[in-house]
Motif scaffolding. Structure first.
Motif, short mmCIF file in Angstrom:
data_model
loop_
_atom_site.label_atom_id
_atom_site.label_comp_id
_atom_site.label_asym_id
_atom_site.label_seq_id
_atom_site.Cartn_x
_atom_site.Cartn_y
_atom_site.Cartn_z
N ASP A 104 0.82 -1.22 0.00
CA ASP A 104 0.00 0.00 0.00
C ASP A 104 0.85 1.27 0.00
O ASP A 104 0.34 2.37 0.19
CB ASP A 104 -0.94 0.02 1.21
N GLY A 105 2.16 1.12 -0.18
CA GLY A 105 3.03 2.30 -0.25
C GLY A 105 3.62 2.71 1.09
O GLY A 105 4.38 3.69 1.15
N THR A 106 3.25 2.01 2.15
CA THR A 106 3.83 2.33 3.46
C THR A 106 5.32 1.98 3.45
O THR A 106 5.71 0.93 2.95
CB THR A 106 3.14 1.51 4.58
N LEU A 107 6.10 2.90 4.01
CA LEU A 107 7.54 2.69 4.04
C LEU A 107 7.95 2.19 5.42
O LEU A 107 7.46 2.67 6.43
CB LEU A 107 8.28 4.00 3.75
N LYS A 108 8.84 1.21 5.41
CA LYS A 108 9.33 0.70 6.70
C LYS A 108 10.85 0.61 6.64
O LYS A 108 11.40 0.23 5.60
CB LYS A 108 8.76 -0.70 6.95
N PRO A 109 11.52 0.91 7.76
CA PRO A 109 12.97 0.73 7.75
C PRO A 109 13.28 -0.76 7.84
O PRO A 109 12.61 -1.49 8.56
CB PRO A 109 13.41 1.44 9.03
N ILE B 202 23.10 1.73 6.52
CA ILE B 202 22.58 2.91 7.22
C ILE B 202 22.49 4.04 6.20
O ILE B 202 23.49 4.43 5.60
CB ILE B 202 23.51 3.34 8.37
N THR B 203 21.28 4.50 5.98
CA THR B 203 21.10 5.67 5.11
C THR B 203 20.27 6.70 5.86
O THR B 203 19.64 6.36 6.87
CB THR B 203 20.36 5.30 3.80
N LEU B 204 20.27 7.90 5.37
CA LEU B 204 19.52 8.97 6.04
C LEU B 204 18.03 8.62 6.05
O LEU B 204 17.35 8.81 7.06
CB LEU B 204 19.76 10.28 5.29
N THR B 205 17.53 8.07 4.95
CA THR B 205 16.11 7.74 4.87
C THR B 205 15.77 6.64 5.88
O THR B 205 14.71 6.68 6.51
CB THR B 205 15.73 7.30 3.45
N ARG B 206 16.64 5.69 6.03
CA ARG B 206 16.38 4.60 6.98
C ARG B 206 16.30 5.17 8.40
O ARG B 206 15.45 4.76 9.19
CB ARG B 206 17.48 3.55 6.87
N ILE B 207 17.19 6.12 8.70
CA ILE B 207 17.16 6.77 10.02
C ILE B 207 15.84 7.51 10.20
O ILE B 207 15.18 7.42 11.24
CB ILE B 207 18.35 7.76 10.17
N VAL B 208 15.41 8.24 9.16
CA VAL B 208 14.16 8.99 9.23
C VAL B 208 12.98 8.05 9.49
O VAL B 208 12.11 8.32 10.33
CB VAL B 208 13.94 9.80 7.93
N LEU B 209 12.96 6.93 8.79
CA LEU B 209 11.86 5.97 8.96
C LEU B 209 11.87 5.33 10.34
O LEU B 209 10.82 5.01 10.90
CB LEU B 209 11.93 4.87 7.88
N LEU B 210 13.05 5.15 10.91
CA LEU B 210 13.14 4.57 12.27
C LEU B 210 12.50 5.49 13.30
O LEU B 210 12.08 5.05 14.36
CB LEU B 210 14.61 4.31 12.64
N PHE B 211 12.42 6.78 12.98
CA PHE B 211 11.78 7.72 13.88
C PHE B 211 10.27 7.79 13.68
O PHE B 211 9.62 8.67 14.21
CB PHE B 211 12.40 9.12 13.73
N GLY B 212 9.74 6.85 12.90
CA GLY B 212 8.28 6.72 12.83
C GLY B 212 7.63 7.26 11.56
O GLY B 212 6.43 7.10 11.37
#
Lengths: 335, 90
Positions: free
Chosen positions: A282-287, A295-305
């Protein structure tokens, strides 16, 4: 004279717009230059790639008009050539996928117009009155800076409109700073040249942004990202706002730095054993919670919810806007 | 604080910190080099002074790069552990 430049830009904008509608949307798709948006697996829509060619078309038409009226400045010609060289390398990469080392090395060629056409400054001005007399080293810095900025923007083309939006903000920041410097008499850069440079860059990048912003109707491809990144680097050098350019590009530079330093060098996406993020149906992004994922910046952002594409885009653009104001105010304060 | 907001301010904070260091760093390095020159030039000569200046500047620059990378690895570990904890408690 200003009217001529403005009309040239308007005509070029219209031609660029028509190019996108007729060539990018139809002919590119017919030729197979398209892909699906990986962050929208629920969508069957095909998105044309290499939309960055529209920026090159806009610039070419604008420069052609300026040449016709014999009003072109060396700075505009320089920026145009930088953009074309980087754009061509990007276009080849869009079609043929260049090696991970060859691509950044080739972008050094985009720095050559500055070296040959524009007299590189012999002084590097830094904050708080620091300046270095480094005529030869400056030339080497130019050869390093353009590949860094072009590949930083290239690596930051992770979501709809992020690369184009970041470039637009960076160019706006440099433009505003230069204008302020000219208005307060700190800089004797020609206003006509400034106007030409502004109209060479901002409308063209804005045109790309219009179609690349979320939800994207067009991807700019490496044609667009390498070209835009090289332009920001070149503009910082030509405007002698090197530190400001770095500040405005701090987010993509940080993104590249984090990815490259953690991975341990240049890499192709295909080399990654684990993807940093997972896209649900459904397009939801998960780390990716696997420890071996990079480790990427986007992965860090996703880990924050954050878990929606639009949220992550807003995250990045908000930081860019804050960096814009931070860059302008702190630069005016310390220089 | 809401996790999303916390994440935003942490990432923004690190990036702004890097920006501030880039603004003040050159002045700091310049003053350090001037200090080293005044301290050493008469004792060891200009060539050795230049070598020492280069070494000091190089170490500081590399330290900055190393810490920049380390900050983000820390942020990642913090966010990752927080996520795992939230999952286990929910």
């Amino acid at each position: 004279m200003y009217l001529t430049i403005l009309i040239s830009s308007l005509v070029a904008f219209v031609i660029g717009f028509v190019f996108i509608k007729k060539v990018v949307f139809r002919i590119f798709v017919k030729w197979g230059i398209f892909s699906k948006d990986v962050h929208k697996p629920y969508s069957e829509q095909t998105i044309p790639e290499s939309g960055g060619t529209a920026l090159l078309v806009y610039e070419a038409v604008f420069v052609a008009f300026l040449l016709l009226f014999n009003k072109i400045s060396i700075e505009v010609l320089c920026l145009f050539l930088v953009s074309v060289i980087a754009g061509l390398i990007g276009f080849i990469d869009d079609l043929k996928k260049l090696n991970k080392v060859v691509k950044p090395l080739l972008t050094v060629a985009a720095a050559l117009p500055i070296i040959f056409l524009k007299e590189t400054p012999s002084y590097l001005f830094l904050p708080f009155g620091v300046r270095f007399h480094i005529p030869i080293i400056y030339m080497l810095l130019v050869l390093i800076a353009i590949p860094i900025t072009s590949n930083a923007i290239n690596m930051f083309d992770v979501f709809n409109g992020v690369a184009t939006g970041t470039t637009l903000i960076a160019v706006l920041g440099l433009t505003v700073l230069k204008l302020i410097n000219i208005m307060i008499g700190r800089d004797n850069f020609s206003l006509v040249t400034f106007f030409q440079v502004t109209l060479l860059l901002i409308p063209g990048i804005f045109l790309l942004y219009l179609y690349n912003r979320y939800p994207s109707k067009m991807f700019v491809g490496d044609t667009g990202t390498l070209s835009m990144g090289a332009l920001v680097g070149a503009l910082s050098i030509i405007y002698k706002l090197e530190i400001a350019g770095v500040l405005f590009l701090l987010l993509p530079i940080t993104n590249s730095f984090v990815s490259l330093s953690v991975f341990g060098g240049l890499f192709e996406r295909s080399e990654l054993k684990e993807r940093p993020i997972i896209v649900e149906r459904d397009g939801t992004l998960k780390p990716n919670e696997n420890k071996s994922a990079p480790i990427t910046l986007t992965r860090i952002v996703l880990l924050f919810g954050y878990n929606k594409e639009k949220e992550v885009i807003n995250f990045y653009m908000m930081i860019n806007l804050i960096l814009l104001f931070f860059g302008i105010f702190s630069y005016l304060w310390v220089m | 604080m809401n996790t999303k907001l916390e994440g935003f301010f942490i990432v923004l904070g690190i990036i702004l910190l890097v920006g501030v260091i880039l603004m003040v760093g050159p002045k700091f390095l310049f003053d350090l080099n001037v200090f080293l020159y005044r301290l050493l030039a008469n004792r060891v000569g200009n060539l050795f002074t230049a070598v020492i200046q280069l070494a000091f500047s190089g170490v500081i620059a590399l330290l900055f790069v190393y810490l920049w990378r380390l900050f983000f690895v820390f942020i990642f570990r913090y966010a990752y552990n927080k996520k795992i904890k939230e999952k286990s408690t929910s």
